[in-house]
Design a protein around this motif. Structure first.
Motif, PDB file in Angstrom:
ATOM      1  N   VAL A   1     -21.226  51.647 -24.532  1.00  0.00           N
ATOM      2  CA  VAL A   1     -20.015  52.232 -25.114  1.00  0.00           C
ATOM      3  C   VAL A   1     -18.942  52.399 -24.050  1.00  0.00           C
ATOM      4  CG1 VAL A   1     -19.060  54.317 -26.174  1.00  0.00           C
ATOM      5  CG2 VAL A   1     -21.203  53.354 -27.027  1.00  0.00           C
ATOM      6  N   VAL A   2     -19.346  52.917 -22.875  1.00  0.00           N
ATOM      7  CA  VAL A   2     -18.395  53.106 -21.780  1.00  0.00           C
ATOM      8  C   VAL A   2     -17.786  51.770 -21.361  1.00  0.00           C
ATOM      9  CG1 VAL A   2     -18.195  53.749 -19.335  1.00  0.00           C
ATOM     10  CG2 VAL A   2     -19.386  55.249 -20.936  1.00  0.00           C
ATOM     11  N   ALA A   3     -18.617  50.726 -21.271  1.00  0.00           N
ATOM     12  CA  ALA A   3     -18.109  49.410 -20.873  1.00  0.00           C
ATOM     13  C   ALA A   3     -17.068  48.903 -21.867  1.00  0.00           C
ATOM     14  CB  ALA A   3     -19.270  48.424 -20.764  1.00  0.00           C
ATOM     15  N   LEU A   4     -17.322  49.101 -23.159  1.00  0.00           N
ATOM     16  CA  LEU A   4     -16.355  48.665 -24.171  1.00  0.00           C
ATOM     17  C   LEU A   4     -15.055  49.462 -24.076  1.00  0.00           C
ATOM     18  CD1 LEU A   4     -18.693  48.175 -27.274  1.00  0.00           C
ATOM     19  CD2 LEU A   4     -17.601  46.399 -25.897  1.00  0.00           C
ATOM     20  N   LEU A   5     -15.158  50.766 -23.865  1.00  0.00           N
ATOM     21  CA  LEU A   5     -13.965  51.604 -23.758  1.00  0.00           C
ATOM     22  C   LEU A   5     -13.156  51.261 -22.508  1.00  0.00           C
ATOM     23  CD1 LEU A   5     -15.408  55.050 -24.915  1.00  0.00           C
ATOM     24  CD2 LEU A   5     -13.909  53.512 -26.202  1.00  0.00           C
ATOM     25  N   LEU A   6     -13.854  50.988 -21.403  1.00  0.00           N
ATOM     26  CA  LEU A   6     -13.137  50.593 -20.189  1.00  0.00           C
ATOM     27  C   LEU A   6     -12.443  49.252 -20.382  1.00  0.00           C
ATOM     28  CD1 LEU A   6     -15.696  51.626 -17.411  1.00  0.00           C
ATOM     29  CD2 LEU A   6     -13.495  52.703 -17.913  1.00  0.00           C
ATOM     30  N   PHE A   7     -13.098  48.338 -21.084  1.00  0.00           N
ATOM     31  CA  PHE A   7     -12.474  47.046 -21.362  1.00  0.00           C
ATOM     32  C   PHE A   7     -11.216  47.224 -22.211  1.00  0.00           C
ATOM     33  CE2 PHE A   7     -12.139  43.172 -24.016  1.00  0.00           C
ATOM     34  CZ  PHE A   7     -11.959  42.241 -23.003  1.00  0.00           C
ATOM     35  N   ASP A   8     -11.296  48.128 -23.188  1.00  0.00           N
ATOM     36  CA  ASP A   8     -10.130  48.394 -24.028  1.00  0.00           C
ATOM     37  C   ASP A   8      -9.005  49.037 -23.214  1.00  0.00           C
ATOM     38  OD1 ASP A   8      -8.957  48.636 -26.813  1.00  0.00           O
ATOM     39  OD2 ASP A   8      -8.935  50.739 -26.200  1.00  0.00           O
ATOM     40  N   LEU A   9      -9.366  49.953 -22.286  1.00  0.00           N
ATOM     41  CA  LEU A   9      -8.350  50.563 -21.434  1.00  0.00           C
ATOM     42  C   LEU A   9      -7.678  49.524 -20.549  1.00  0.00           C
ATOM     43  CD1 LEU A   9      -9.905  53.953 -20.223  1.00  0.00           C
ATOM     44  CD2 LEU A   9      -7.831  53.641 -21.581  1.00  0.00           C
ATOM     45  N   ALA A  10      -8.478  48.579 -20.042  1.00  0.00           N
ATOM     46  CA  ALA A  10      -7.913  47.553 -19.171  1.00  0.00           C
ATOM     47  C   ALA A  10      -6.930  46.654 -19.923  1.00  0.00           C
ATOM     48  CB  ALA A  10      -9.028  46.712 -18.572  1.00  0.00           C
ATOM     49  N   LEU A  11      -7.179  46.437 -21.214  1.00  0.00           N
ATOM     50  CA  LEU A  11      -6.305  45.563 -21.997  1.00  0.00           C
ATOM     51  C   LEU A  11      -5.051  46.273 -22.487  1.00  0.00           C
ATOM     52  CD1 LEU A  11      -8.838  43.525 -24.183  1.00  0.00           C
ATOM     53  CD2 LEU A  11      -7.606  42.767 -22.146  1.00  0.00           C
ATOM     54  N   ARG A  12      -5.239  47.507 -22.970  1.00  0.00           N
ATOM     55  CA  ARG A  12      -4.121  48.163 -23.653  1.00  0.00           C
ATOM     56  C   ARG A  12      -3.619  49.423 -22.974  1.00  0.00           C
ATOM     57  NH1 ARG A  12      -5.784  48.661 -29.856  1.00  0.00           N
ATOM     58  NH2 ARG A  12      -7.600  49.715 -28.948  1.00  0.00           N
ATOM     59  N   GLY A  13      -4.367  49.950 -22.026  1.00  0.00           N
ATOM     60  CA  GLY A  13      -3.952  51.185 -21.393  1.00  0.00           C
ATOM     61  C   GLY A  13      -2.926  50.960 -20.300  1.00  0.00           C
ATOM     62  N   SER A  14      -2.204  52.015 -20.014  1.00  0.00           N
ATOM     63  CA  SER A  14      -1.223  51.959 -18.934  1.00  0.00           C
ATOM     64  C   SER A  14      -0.881  53.376 -18.506  1.00  0.00           C
ATOM     65  CB  SER A  14       0.052  51.222 -19.383  1.00  0.00           C
ATOM     66  OG  SER A  14       0.675  51.918 -20.450  1.00  0.00           O
ATOM     67  N   GLY A  15      -0.450  53.517 -17.272  1.00  0.00           N
ATOM     68  CA  GLY A  15      -0.036  54.812 -16.794  1.00  0.00           C
ATOM     69  C   GLY A  15      -1.169  55.655 -16.267  1.00  0.00           C
ATOM     70  N   ALA A  16      -0.813  56.852 -15.839  1.00  0.00           N
ATOM     71  CA  ALA A  16      -1.777  57.764 -15.220  1.00  0.00           C
ATOM     72  C   ALA A  16      -2.849  58.223 -16.196  1.00  0.00           C
ATOM     73  CB  ALA A  16      -1.043  58.968 -14.639  1.00  0.00           C
ATOM     74  N   SER A  17      -2.474  58.390 -17.478  1.00  0.00           N
ATOM     75  CA  SER A  17      -3.452  58.858 -18.460  1.00  0.00           C
ATOM     76  C   SER A  17      -4.614  57.881 -18.606  1.00  0.00           C
ATOM     77  CB  SER A  17      -2.777  59.081 -19.811  1.00  0.00           C
ATOM     78  OG  SER A  17      -2.204  57.863 -20.283  1.00  0.00           O
ATOM     79  N   SER A  18      -4.334  56.593 -18.499  1.00  0.00           N
ATOM     80  CA  SER A  18      -5.403  55.599 -18.589  1.00  0.00           C
ATOM     81  C   SER A  18      -6.325  55.681 -17.383  1.00  0.00           C
ATOM     82  CB  SER A  18      -4.808  54.192 -18.702  1.00  0.00           C
ATOM     83  OG  SER A  18      -4.089  54.053 -19.892  1.00  0.00           O
ATOM     84  N   LEU A  19      -5.743  55.921 -16.208  1.00  0.00           N
ATOM     85  CA  LEU A  19      -6.577  56.059 -15.008  1.00  0.00           C
ATOM     86  C   LEU A  19      -7.468  57.282 -15.108  1.00  0.00           C
ATOM     87  CD1 LEU A  19      -3.981  55.166 -12.216  1.00  0.00           C
ATOM     88  CD2 LEU A  19      -5.813  53.722 -13.133  1.00  0.00           C
TER      89      LEU A  19
END
Length: 216
Positions: free
Chosen positions: A19-37
């Protein structure tokens, strides 16, 4: 003898890591900014917790003794010091008056806890519980693990090298002295140490989160 693990814990651990791997992959694709980090660092912390609590713990019998791999610390009990293994709420390994508990192998039935506590109050039992006559196929997994450890201890203690170690642990004059240059010799007494991999699995993502919070 193979390592003894908790199948349920392994399933939970690997499931959460996926689950964590999938969420990190989603963050890498669509996340941005400090909140994603920050979110990524928190996810890594939870993955570290899953590793420490569910994936890492096990009981590992070796030629020299049994190693209890718990969340943050490892305990090694040489066969020469091993005296008994039983189950209360968890699998326990006895070394004389000292008792070491195993995190992953647990017994949930209250009646089993009361039964083992009552038997413990009755006094010490022989190393091999040969009087029960229980069929291994009818035993609960944790009880079977304790029985196999007792059998393994009896077999290993019959080995000449382990008999010599037991004699050395009893006192001088009972066995040949160990070679002081033999740094790889197994200890004669139980030892407990902090686990570097567990500390790293928790410490590294916490450090990363602290750095992110300081920089944002």
């Amino acid at each position: 003898m193979k390592p003894l693990i908790s199948p349920a814990g392994r399933v939970l651990g690997w499931g959460w890591v996926a689950v964590v791997a999938l969420l990190l992959f989603d963050l890498a694709l669509r996340g941005s900014g400090a909140s994603s980090l920050v979110a990524g660092a928190v996810l890594l912390i939870t993955a570290g917790v899953a590793y420490v609590l569910w994936l890492r713990p096990r009981v590992v019998p070796t030629a020299e003794g049994v190693r209890l791999v718990n969340p943050l610390r490892d305990t090694f009990v040489p066969w020469s010091a091993f005296t008994w293994a039983d189950v209360t709420d968890v699998l326990r390994v006895h070394a004389g008056e000292r008792v070491f508990r195993s995190w992953p192998l647990r017994e949930s039935r209250r009646t089993k806890v009361r039964e083992n506590l009552r038997r413990a109050d009755d006094g010490p039992a022989p190393l091999l519980d040969t009087g029960t006559g229980a069929d291994p196929r009818s035993m609960r997994p944790v009880d079977l693990a304790a029985r196999r450890l007792r059998e393994e201890a009896e077999r290993r203690r019959a080995d000449p090298a382990n008999r010599a170690a037991a004699g050395a642990a009893d006192g001088p004059g009972q066995a040949e002295p160990a070679d002081p240059e033999d740094e790889g010799a197994a200890p004669h007494e139980p030892t407990t140490v902090w686990a570097p991999d567990a500390l790293a699995a928790l410490g590294a993502p916490v450090f990363l989160l602290a750095v992110v919070l300081l920089l944002v």
